[in-house]
Motif scaffolding. Structure first.
Motif, PDB file in Angstrom:
ATOM      1  N   LEU A  30      25.366  14.288 -20.618  1.00 26.49           N
ATOM      2  CA  LEU A  30      26.773  14.332 -20.999  1.00 26.49           C
ATOM      3  C   LEU A  30      27.039  15.552 -21.882  1.00 26.49           C
ATOM      4  O   LEU A  30      26.197  15.916 -22.706  1.00 26.49           O
ATOM      5  N   PRO A  31      28.213  16.166 -21.743  1.00 25.27           N
ATOM      6  CA  PRO A  31      28.572  17.238 -22.679  1.00 25.27           C
ATOM      7  C   PRO A  31      28.629  16.692 -24.105  1.00 25.27           C
ATOM      8  O   PRO A  31      29.033  15.544 -24.331  1.00 25.27           O
ATOM      9  N   MET A  32      28.224  17.512 -25.069  1.00 26.83           N
ATOM     10  CA  MET A  32      28.165  17.043 -26.450  1.00 26.83           C
ATOM     11  C   MET A  32      29.495  16.473 -26.923  1.00 26.83           C
ATOM     12  O   MET A  32      29.534  15.430 -27.578  1.00 26.83           O
ATOM     13  N   VAL A  33      30.610  17.143 -26.615  1.00 24.21           N
ATOM     14  CA  VAL A  33      31.904  16.665 -27.107  1.00 24.21           C
ATOM     15  C   VAL A  33      32.240  15.286 -26.538  1.00 24.21           C
ATOM     16  O   VAL A  33      32.890  14.471 -27.212  1.00 24.21           O
ATOM     17  N   VAL A  34      31.779  15.001 -25.319  1.00 23.37           N
ATOM     18  CA  VAL A  34      31.992  13.674 -24.731  1.00 23.37           C
ATOM     19  C   VAL A  34      31.169  12.634 -25.493  1.00 23.37           C
ATOM     20  O   VAL A  34      31.645  11.522 -25.775  1.00 23.37           O
ATOM     21  N   ARG A  35      29.943  12.992 -25.849  1.00 23.68           N
ATOM     22  CA  ARG A  35      29.121  12.073 -26.644  1.00 23.68           C
ATOM     23  C   ARG A  35      29.773  11.783 -27.994  1.00 23.68           C
ATOM     24  O   ARG A  35      29.761  10.651 -28.467  1.00 23.68           O
ATOM     25  N   VAL A  36      30.331  12.826 -28.629  1.00 17.21           N
ATOM     26  CA  VAL A  36      31.015  12.617 -29.908  1.00 17.21           C
ATOM     27  C   VAL A  36      32.185  11.653 -29.718  1.00 17.21           C
ATOM     28  O   VAL A  36      32.374  10.707 -30.499  1.00 17.21           O
ATOM     29  N   ALA A  37      32.979  11.883 -28.674  1.00 16.62           N
ATOM     30  CA  ALA A  37      34.151  11.037 -28.427  1.00 16.62           C
ATOM     31  C   ALA A  37      33.744   9.597 -28.152  1.00 16.62           C
ATOM     32  O   ALA A  37      34.391   8.657 -28.628  1.00 16.62           O
ATOM     33  N   ARG A  38      32.687   9.403 -27.386  1.00 10.66           N
ATOM     34  CA  ARG A  38      32.232   8.034 -27.091  1.00 10.66           C
ATOM     35  C   ARG A  38      31.710   7.341 -28.341  1.00 10.66           C
ATOM     36  O   ARG A  38      31.913   6.133 -28.523  1.00 10.66           O
ATOM     37  N   GLN A  39      31.056   8.104 -29.205  1.00 13.29           N
ATOM     38  CA  GLN A  39      30.581   7.535 -30.466  1.00 13.29           C
ATOM     39  C   GLN A  39      31.779   7.133 -31.331  1.00 13.29           C
ATOM     40  O   GLN A  39      31.815   6.048 -31.913  1.00 13.29           O
ATOM     41  N   ALA A  40      32.778   8.028 -31.411  1.00 16.35           N
ATOM     42  CA  ALA A  40      33.972   7.743 -32.205  1.00 16.35           C
ATOM     43  C   ALA A  40      34.749   6.558 -31.649  1.00 16.35           C
ATOM     44  O   ALA A  40      35.386   5.808 -32.406  1.00 16.35           O
ATOM     45  N   ALA A  41      34.700   6.365 -30.339  1.00 20.47           N
ATOM     46  CA  ALA A  41      35.419   5.255 -29.706  1.00 20.47           C
ATOM     47  C   ALA A  41      34.843   3.900 -30.090  1.00 20.47           C
ATOM     48  O   ALA A  41      35.498   2.864 -29.903  1.00 20.47           O
ATOM     49  N   ALA A  63      36.702  14.511 -16.879  1.00 16.50           N
ATOM     50  CA  ALA A  63      35.714  14.039 -15.897  1.00 16.50           C
ATOM     51  C   ALA A  63      34.954  12.820 -16.400  1.00 16.50           C
ATOM     52  O   ALA A  63      34.391  12.061 -15.595  1.00 16.50           O
ATOM     53  N   HIS A  64      34.957  12.615 -17.724  1.00 15.07           N
ATOM     54  CA  HIS A  64      34.234  11.478 -18.304  1.00 15.07           C
ATOM     55  C   HIS A  64      35.178  10.485 -18.985  1.00 15.07           C
ATOM     56  O   HIS A  64      34.748   9.671 -19.807  1.00 15.07           O
ATOM     57  N   GLY A  65      36.449  10.559 -18.648  1.00 14.82           N
ATOM     58  CA  GLY A  65      37.405   9.580 -19.154  1.00 14.82           C
ATOM     59  C   GLY A  65      37.788   9.735 -20.608  1.00 14.82           C
ATOM     60  O   GLY A  65      38.245   8.777 -21.242  1.00 14.82           O
ATOM     61  N   VAL A  66      37.630  10.942 -21.156  1.00 16.85           N
ATOM     62  CA  VAL A  66      37.976  11.208 -22.552  1.00 16.85           C
ATOM     63  C   VAL A  66      39.299  11.969 -22.603  1.00 16.85           C
ATOM     64  O   VAL A  66      39.476  12.962 -21.890  1.00 16.85           O
TER      65      VAL A  66
END
Length: 259
Positions: A30-41, A63-66
């Protein structure tokens, strides 16, 4: 009593001198920014939005629903980018916003909640942030570890890259705060997680840069310079390190099972 609603905004800038293309760096698929967003979610945020400076970041998020917004490329700082994001999202001035850095894929959701809650508990504060006790002399003297000293009300007194508070009568190299009478003065590492009310975030870029801010290269000093209070949550859990360098990236990849 339920927590006040808040929005997480994640500034993401494609250019990075130490790690080019950092927001899109792959971490376990996963792109890092997507991982950050999923963690924040995983926090109590009502919405998590990436504020990007490049369409490639927006596309990767989509592409990853963010949710992601495209902001201007010429913003001087992350707070300027978030101020524009507040306008694009039409957030009311009283809305609480938490700024989660785009290079913190291991950020603790509970810490996001705690920093958001500061502004509800401390109406006199324009901003909220977090800190953690320093336990090593090397961290205390490192200019890469930002320190914060609190006042009697738990508000930020000053931030510095220098070792503060300075113990005049203690020997150099001595972790003086480990002595019983001085433990309550244990130095605090500032954690770069911020909460704001959207109205203040909109005004912040219009404030003149502070001389202390320019000297220390710490943007939060602008708020103190202009008389705005910053409430500080002191967490007992050491924060996970962010990703600033290729070595940091490899460490996080290993932690998250890359490859």
């Amino acid at each position: 009593m339920s927590a006040a609603p808040f929005t997480v905004l994640i500034p993401a800038r494609l250019a990075s001198t130490r790690l080019p293309g950092k927001p899109l760096a792959d971490i376990a698929g996963l792109p890092m920014v997507v991982r950050v967003a999923r963690q924040a979610a995983q926090s109590a945020a009502t919405q998590v939005v990436v504020a990007a400076d490049d369409a490639r970041i927006v596309q990767a998020c989509a592409a990853h629903g963010v949710t992601a917004l495209l902001t201007r490329t010429d913003h001087a700082s992350g707070s300027d980018r978030l101020a524009q994001a507040c306008d694009l999202l039409a957030l009311p001035d009283e809305a609480i916003v938490v700024n989660v850095q785009g290079d913190e894929p291991l950020v603790a959701p509970a810490l996001i909640d705690a920093v958001a809650a500061l502004l509800r508990a401390r109406p006199e504060a324009s901003m909220g942030t977090a800190a953690h006790a320093i336990d090593s002399w090397q961290d205390f003297i490192s200019p890469h570890v930002v320190k914060v000293v609190l006042d009697a009300q738990g508000l930020a007194h000053y931030f510095s890259r220098a070792p503060i508070p300075h113990a005049r009568d203690q020997a150099e190299g001595q972790a003086w705060w480990q002595q019983a009478p001085l433990q309550r003065l244990a130095p605090l590492r500032h954690i770069g997680l911020y909460s704001y009310r959207a109205g203040f975030l909109r005004r912040f870029p219009q404030l003149a840069a502070a001389p202390t801010e320019q000297l220390e290269q710490l943007e939060q000093l602008r708020a103190l310079w202009h008389g705005h209070a910053i409430a500080v949550h002191v967490t007992q859990q050491a924060p996970a390190a962010g990703v600033d360098t290729p070595q940091d990236l490899e460490r996080v990849r290993a932690l998250l099972g890359h490859g």
